[in-house]
Design a protein around this motif. Structure first.
Motif, PDB file in Angstrom:
ATOM      1  N   GLY A  72      -1.907 -11.517 111.977  1.00 19.25           N
ATOM      2  CA  GLY A  72      -0.923 -11.785 111.213  1.00 19.25           C
ATOM      3  C   GLY A  72      -0.760 -10.516 110.653  1.00 19.25           C
ATOM      4  O   GLY A  72       0.806 -10.851 110.805  1.00 19.25           O
ATOM      5  N   THR A  73      -1.089  -9.541 109.639  1.00 16.27           N
ATOM      6  CA  THR A  73      -0.424  -8.478 109.110  1.00 16.27           C
ATOM      7  C   THR A  73       0.257  -7.700 109.949  1.00 16.27           C
ATOM      8  O   THR A  73       1.601  -7.418 109.641  1.00 16.27           O
ATOM      9  CB  THR A  73      -1.264  -7.403 108.097  1.00 16.27           C
ATOM     10  OG1 THR A  73      -2.079  -6.870 108.585  1.00 16.27           O
ATOM     11  CG2 THR A  73      -1.277  -8.704 107.021  1.00 16.27           C
ATOM     12  N   ALA A  74      -0.447  -7.418 111.132  1.00 13.82           N
ATOM     13  CA  ALA A  74       0.185  -6.662 112.046  1.00 13.82           C
ATOM     14  C   ALA A  74       1.431  -7.069 113.022  1.00 13.82           C
ATOM     15  O   ALA A  74       2.582  -6.777 113.054  1.00 13.82           O
ATOM     16  CB  ALA A  74      -0.868  -6.815 113.512  1.00 13.82           C
ATOM     17  N   TYR A  75       1.269  -8.804 112.909  1.00 13.07           N
ATOM     18  CA  TYR A  75       2.582  -9.718 112.924  1.00 13.07           C
ATOM     19  C   TYR A  75       4.027  -9.233 112.484  1.00 13.07           C
ATOM     20  O   TYR A  75       4.922  -9.085 112.650  1.00 13.07           O
ATOM     21  CB  TYR A  75       2.172 -10.646 113.710  1.00 13.07           C
ATOM     22  CG  TYR A  75       3.333 -11.910 114.080  1.00 13.07           C
ATOM     23  CD1 TYR A  75       3.749 -11.070 115.496  1.00 13.07           C
ATOM     24  CD2 TYR A  75       3.906 -12.695 112.923  1.00 13.07           C
ATOM     25  CE1 TYR A  75       5.160 -11.673 115.542  1.00 13.07           C
ATOM     26  CE2 TYR A  75       4.945 -13.358 113.537  1.00 13.07           C
ATOM     27  CZ  TYR A  75       5.679 -13.052 114.415  1.00 13.07           C
ATOM     28  OH  TYR A  75       7.100 -13.853 115.264  1.00 13.07           O
ATOM     29  N   HIS A  81       9.584  -3.396 111.126  1.00 13.08           N
ATOM     30  CA  HIS A  81       9.392  -1.869 111.614  1.00 13.08           C
ATOM     31  C   HIS A  81       9.483  -2.350 113.245  1.00 13.08           C
ATOM     32  O   HIS A  81      10.273  -1.415 113.845  1.00 13.08           O
ATOM     33  CB  HIS A  81       8.106  -1.263 111.106  1.00 13.08           C
ATOM     34  CG  HIS A  81       8.019  -1.010 109.182  1.00 13.08           C
ATOM     35  ND1 HIS A  81       8.673  -0.316 108.982  1.00 13.08           N
ATOM     36  CD2 HIS A  81       6.948  -1.495 109.086  1.00 13.08           C
ATOM     37  CE1 HIS A  81       8.349  -1.116 107.941  1.00 13.08           C
ATOM     38  NE2 HIS A  81       7.343  -1.014 107.866  1.00 13.08           N
ATOM     39  N   GLY A  82       9.580  -3.125 113.856  1.00 16.05           N
ATOM     40  CA  GLY A  82      10.109  -3.020 115.540  1.00 16.05           C
ATOM     41  C   GLY A  82       8.537  -2.327 116.565  1.00 16.05           C
ATOM     42  O   GLY A  82       8.927  -2.342 117.610  1.00 16.05           O
ATOM     43  N   GLN A  83       7.348  -1.936 115.424  1.00 15.62           N
ATOM     44  CA  GLN A  83       6.072  -1.247 116.768  1.00 15.62           C
ATOM     45  C   GLN A  83       4.910  -2.382 115.831  1.00 15.62           C
ATOM     46  O   GLN A  83       4.737  -2.251 114.896  1.00 15.62           O
ATOM     47  CB  GLN A  83       5.809  -0.036 116.089  1.00 15.62           C
ATOM     48  CG  GLN A  83       5.509   0.305 117.109  1.00 15.62           C
ATOM     49  CD  GLN A  83       5.174   1.854 116.643  1.00 15.62           C
ATOM     50  OE1 GLN A  83       6.002   2.583 115.709  1.00 15.62           O
ATOM     51  NE2 GLN A  83       4.734   2.899 116.948  1.00 15.62           N
ATOM     52  N   ALA A  87      -4.428  -0.840 116.546  1.00 17.81           N
ATOM     53  CA  ALA A  87      -5.443   0.005 116.764  1.00 17.81           C
ATOM     54  C   ALA A  87      -6.439  -0.646 115.565  1.00 17.81           C
ATOM     55  O   ALA A  87      -7.726  -1.410 115.907  1.00 17.81           O
ATOM     56  CB  ALA A  87      -5.215   1.041 115.472  1.00 17.81           C
ATOM     57  N   ALA A  88      -6.391  -1.785 114.392  1.00 17.01           N
ATOM     58  CA  ALA A  88      -7.480  -2.183 114.031  1.00 17.01           C
ATOM     59  C   ALA A  88      -7.589  -3.215 114.247  1.00 17.01           C
ATOM     60  O   ALA A  88      -9.169  -4.079 114.139  1.00 17.01           O
ATOM     61  CB  ALA A  88      -6.575  -2.700 112.095  1.00 17.01           C
ATOM     62  N   PRO A  89      -5.913  -4.817 114.725  1.00 18.17           N
ATOM     63  CA  PRO A  89      -6.939  -5.842 115.542  1.00 18.17           C
ATOM     64  C   PRO A  89      -8.210  -5.534 116.720  1.00 18.17           C
ATOM     65  O   PRO A  89      -9.035  -6.372 116.831  1.00 18.17           O
ATOM     66  CB  PRO A  89      -5.688  -6.639 115.626  1.00 18.17           C
ATOM     67  CG  PRO A  89      -4.448  -5.826 115.034  1.00 18.17           C
ATOM     68  CD  PRO A  89      -4.764  -4.488 114.905  1.00 18.17           C
ATOM     69  N   ALA A  90      -7.514  -4.488 117.341  1.00 24.21           N
ATOM     70  CA  ALA A  90      -8.951  -4.197 118.831  1.00 24.21           C
ATOM     71  C   ALA A  90      -9.584  -3.444 118.132  1.00 24.21           C
ATOM     72  O   ALA A  90     -10.721  -4.378 118.934  1.00 24.21           O
ATOM     73  CB  ALA A  90      -7.928  -2.812 119.824  1.00 24.21           C
TER      74      ALA A  90
END
Length: 112
Positions: A72-75, A81-83, A87-90
């Motif tokens: 969720g935070t990565a989304y 930021h558009g990127q 790494a962390a979710p994987a």
């Protein structure tokens, strides 16, 4: 007076240690290694059951919560930021898959 209290406390501790200690015998023959091995065989099944039914599910739950929170935070970072940072979710997903499948093979690796 202080020495009397220390001596009394020491006597009480020694008395409690003597009362609550248990002597272990090696089944009459003096085979200590055999007694330890038989105890380990009995306890290893209980350890295996507890780890499979309590420890691994707890670790799985924690990793699943962290995985979805990080996803969720990565989304939200992607929207800002558009990127998308994978790494962390994987890493959390790989750890989750490892712990979900660990009870199938970990005991043969450990030797129980």
């Amino acid at each position: 007076m202080k020495m009397k209290r220390i001596l009394t406390a020491l006597c009480v501790v020694i008395l409690l240690v003597c009362m609550f200690s248990v002597t272990a015998y090696a089944a009459g023959s003096g085979d200590v290694a055999g007694a330890v091995e038989s105890t380990w065989k009995t306890a290893s099944q209980q350890i295996k059951t507890v780890v499979n039914s309590v420890v691994f599910p707890a670790i799985d739950l924690i990793l699943a919560v962290f995985f979805f929170a990080k996803l969720g935070t990565a989304y939200f970072d992607y929207r800002k930021h558009g990127q998308f940072e994978w790494a962390a979710p994987a890493i959390l997903f790989a750890c989750l898959v490892f712990t979900l499948t660990a009870p199938l093979y970990i005991w043969s690796v450990v030797g129980i």
